[in-house]
Design a protein around this motif. Structure first.
Motif, PDB file in Angstrom:
ATOM      1  N   ASP A   1       0.838  -1.207   0.000  1.00 28.41           N
ATOM      2  CA  ASP A   1       0.000   0.000   0.000  1.00 28.41           C
ATOM      3  C   ASP A   1       0.870   1.254   0.000  1.00 28.41           C
ATOM      4  OD1 ASP A   1      -2.364  -1.407   0.038  1.00 28.41           O
ATOM      5  OD2 ASP A   1      -2.607  -1.284   2.211  1.00 28.41           O
ATOM      6  N   GLY A   2       0.510   2.202  -0.854  1.00 24.57           N
ATOM      7  CA  GLY A   2       1.190   3.488  -0.878  1.00 24.57           C
ATOM      8  C   GLY A   2       2.414   3.558  -1.766  1.00 24.57           C
ATOM      9  N   PHE A   3       2.654   2.521  -2.575  1.00 23.31           N
ATOM     10  CA  PHE A   3       3.817   2.488  -3.464  1.00 23.31           C
ATOM     11  C   PHE A   3       3.350   2.180  -4.885  1.00 23.31           C
ATOM     12  CE2 PHE A   3       5.527   1.780   0.680  1.00 23.31           C
ATOM     13  CZ  PHE A   3       6.805   2.303   0.673  1.00 23.31           C
ATOM     14  N   GLU A   4       4.028   2.775  -5.880  1.00 21.47           N
ATOM     15  CA  GLU A   4       3.729   2.474  -7.281  1.00 21.47           C
ATOM     16  C   GLU A   4       5.011   2.474  -8.092  1.00 21.47           C
ATOM     17  OE1 GLU A   4       1.662   5.377  -9.681  1.00 21.47           O
ATOM     18  OE2 GLU A   4       2.474   7.031  -8.507  1.00 21.47           O
ATOM     19  N   VAL A   5       5.100   1.561  -9.063  1.00 18.38           N
ATOM     20  CA  VAL A   5       6.243   1.504  -9.973  1.00 18.38           C
ATOM     21  C   VAL A   5       6.035   2.554 -11.063  1.00 18.38           C
ATOM     22  CG1 VAL A   5       7.498   0.113 -11.651  1.00 18.38           C
ATOM     23  CG2 VAL A   5       6.674  -0.938  -9.547  1.00 18.38           C
ATOM     24  N   VAL A   6       7.050   3.407 -11.250  1.00 16.51           N
ATOM     25  CA  VAL A   6       6.981   4.409 -12.317  1.00 16.51           C
ATOM     26  C   VAL A   6       7.941   4.093 -13.453  1.00 16.51           C
ATOM     27  CG1 VAL A   6       6.149   6.254 -10.823  1.00 16.51           C
ATOM     28  CG2 VAL A   6       8.620   5.970 -11.160  1.00 16.51           C
ATOM     29  N   GLY A   7       8.830   3.119 -13.248  1.00 13.07           N
ATOM     30  CA  GLY A   7       9.761   2.753 -14.300  1.00 13.07           C
ATOM     31  C   GLY A   7      10.615   1.573 -13.897  1.00 13.07           C
ATOM     32  N   SER A   8      11.243   0.972 -14.913  1.00 11.18           N
ATOM     33  CA  SER A   8      12.096  -0.182 -14.699  1.00 11.18           C
ATOM     34  C   SER A   8      13.197  -0.145 -15.754  1.00 11.18           C
ATOM     35  CB  SER A   8      11.257  -1.453 -14.836  1.00 11.18           C
ATOM     36  OG  SER A   8      12.046  -2.597 -14.697  1.00 11.18           O
ATOM     37  N   VAL A   9      14.454  -0.268 -15.320  1.00  5.82           N
ATOM     38  CA  VAL A   9      15.592  -0.252 -16.230  1.00  5.82           C
ATOM     39  C   VAL A   9      16.567  -1.357 -15.855  1.00  5.82           C
ATOM     40  CG1 VAL A   9      15.364   2.215 -16.773  1.00  5.82           C
ATOM     41  CG2 VAL A   9      16.830   1.497 -14.880  1.00  5.82           C
ATOM     42  N   THR A  10      17.562  -1.590 -16.731  1.00  2.74           N
ATOM     43  CA  THR A  10      18.422  -2.757 -16.558  1.00  2.74           C
ATOM     44  C   THR A  10      19.880  -2.451 -16.221  1.00  2.74           C
ATOM     45  OG1 THR A  10      18.869  -2.846 -18.925  1.00  2.74           O
ATOM     46  CG2 THR A  10      16.996  -4.132 -18.125  1.00  2.74           C
ATOM     47  N   THR A  11      20.289  -1.173 -16.274  1.00  2.00           N
ATOM     48  CA  THR A  11      21.696  -0.852 -16.005  1.00  2.00           C
ATOM     49  C   THR A  11      21.809   0.363 -15.084  1.00  2.00           C
ATOM     50  OG1 THR A  11      22.006   0.706 -17.837  1.00  2.00           O
ATOM     51  CG2 THR A  11      22.360  -1.649 -18.324  1.00  2.00           C
ATOM     52  N   GLY A  12      22.990   0.522 -14.502  1.00  2.00           N
ATOM     53  CA  GLY A  12      23.265   1.700 -13.695  1.00  2.00           C
ATOM     54  C   GLY A  12      23.190   2.973 -14.506  1.00  2.00           C
ATOM     55  N   GLU A  13      23.710   2.937 -15.724  1.00  2.00           N
ATOM     56  CA  GLU A  13      23.656   4.106 -16.594  1.00  2.00           C
ATOM     57  C   GLU A  13      22.208   4.511 -16.874  1.00  2.00           C
ATOM     58  OE1 GLU A  13      27.521   1.951 -17.668  1.00  2.00           O
ATOM     59  OE2 GLU A  13      25.479   1.362 -17.219  1.00  2.00           O
ATOM     60  N   GLU A  14      21.367   3.516 -17.194  1.00  2.00           N
ATOM     61  CA  GLU A  14      19.959   3.799 -17.457  1.00  2.00           C
ATOM     62  C   GLU A  14      19.255   4.345 -16.218  1.00  2.00           C
ATOM     63  OE1 GLU A  14      18.443   0.046 -18.777  1.00  2.00           O
ATOM     64  OE2 GLU A  14      18.993   0.399 -20.862  1.00  2.00           O
ATOM     65  N   SER A  15      19.691   3.908 -15.028  1.00  2.00           N
ATOM     66  CA  SER A  15      19.044   4.379 -13.799  1.00  2.00           C
ATOM     67  C   SER A  15      19.228   5.880 -13.621  1.00  2.00           C
ATOM     68  CB  SER A  15      19.567   3.629 -12.564  1.00  2.00           C
ATOM     69  OG  SER A  15      20.882   4.045 -12.205  1.00  2.00           O
ATOM     70  N   LEU A  16      20.388   6.396 -14.021  1.00  2.00           N
ATOM     71  CA  LEU A  16      20.654   7.833 -13.879  1.00  2.00           C
ATOM     72  C   LEU A  16      19.732   8.643 -14.784  1.00  2.00           C
ATOM     73  CD1 LEU A  16      24.545   7.612 -13.827  1.00  2.00           C
ATOM     74  CD2 LEU A  16      23.011   7.836 -11.861  1.00  2.00           C
ATOM     75  N   ALA A  17      19.610   8.229 -16.047  1.00  2.00           N
ATOM     76  CA  ALA A  17      18.733   8.925 -16.988  1.00  2.00           C
ATOM     77  C   ALA A  17      17.271   8.787 -16.575  1.00  2.00           C
ATOM     78  CB  ALA A  17      18.945   8.385 -18.396  1.00  2.00           C
ATOM     79  N   ALA A  18      16.871   7.592 -16.157  1.00  2.00           N
ATOM     80  CA  ALA A  18      15.475   7.362 -15.768  1.00  2.00           C
ATOM     81  C   ALA A  18      15.118   8.162 -14.519  1.00  2.00           C
ATOM     82  CB  ALA A  18      15.232   5.874 -15.534  1.00  2.00           C
ATOM     83  N   ALA A  19      16.043   8.274 -13.580  1.00  2.00           N
ATOM     84  CA  ALA A  19      15.768   9.040 -12.365  1.00  2.00           C
ATOM     85  C   ALA A  19      15.570  10.515 -12.699  1.00  2.00           C
ATOM     86  CB  ALA A  19      16.893   8.859 -11.346  1.00  2.00           C
ATOM     87  N   ARG A  20      16.359  11.035 -13.611  1.00  2.00           N
ATOM     88  CA  ARG A  20      16.183  12.442 -14.022  1.00  2.00           C
ATOM     89  C   ARG A  20      14.843  12.646 -14.730  1.00  2.00           C
ATOM     90  NH1 ARG A  20      21.688  11.727 -15.984  1.00  2.00           N
ATOM     91  NH2 ARG A  20      23.071  12.339 -14.296  1.00  2.00           N
TER      92      ARG A  20
END
Length: 126
Positions: free
Chosen positions: A27-46
């Motif tokens: 409860d109270g959590f939702e997925v907004v994205g999913s990525v496969t690499t550390g590099e992608e995590s930086l771009a996705a977080a921005r």
């Protein structure tokens, strides 16, 4: 405030699906994205502005520990929780800025909520 926005970072699809299922069941959590690499995590977080990043430790290229260091250095940084199949004493995550470490085998709604609540108390977020 709305649901906690969660970005999932893992190079293995079964673990991404499992983490997404845990987030959906909490409860109270939702997925907004999913990525496969550390590099992608930086771009996705921005791009997605998640509140919480569930980061696998062992990733190709930039690993999860280094990606965490880079993420938490950003303005308006998300909370990062590291996950791995390894025991905590096998992970060198000291000083990377992660709010918590959860073994994948122990990851569930209770652990997710506890990690978020612990991070919110220490950072003043709610």
């Amino acid at each position: 405030m709305g649901d906690v926005r969660v970005l999932i970072v893992d190079d293995q699809e079964p673990f991404r699906r499992a983490m997404a299922a845990v987030v959906a069941a909490t409860d109270g959590f939702e997925v907004v994205g999913s990525v496969t690499t550390g590099e992608e995590s930086l771009a996705a977080a921005r791009r997605l502005s998640p509140d919480l990043v569930l980061m696998d430790v062992h990733l190709p290229g930039v690993d999860g520990v280094e990606a965490t260091r880079l993420l938490v250095a950003e303005p308006d940084a998300p909370v990062v929780v590291l996950l791995s199949t390894y025991d905590e004493d096998q992970i060198d995550a000291a000083g990377c800025g992660a709010a918590a470490y959860i073994p994948k085998a122990a990851f569930g709604p209770d652990r997710l909520s506890a990690a978020w609540n612990g991070a919110a108390r220490t950072s003043g977020q709610d």
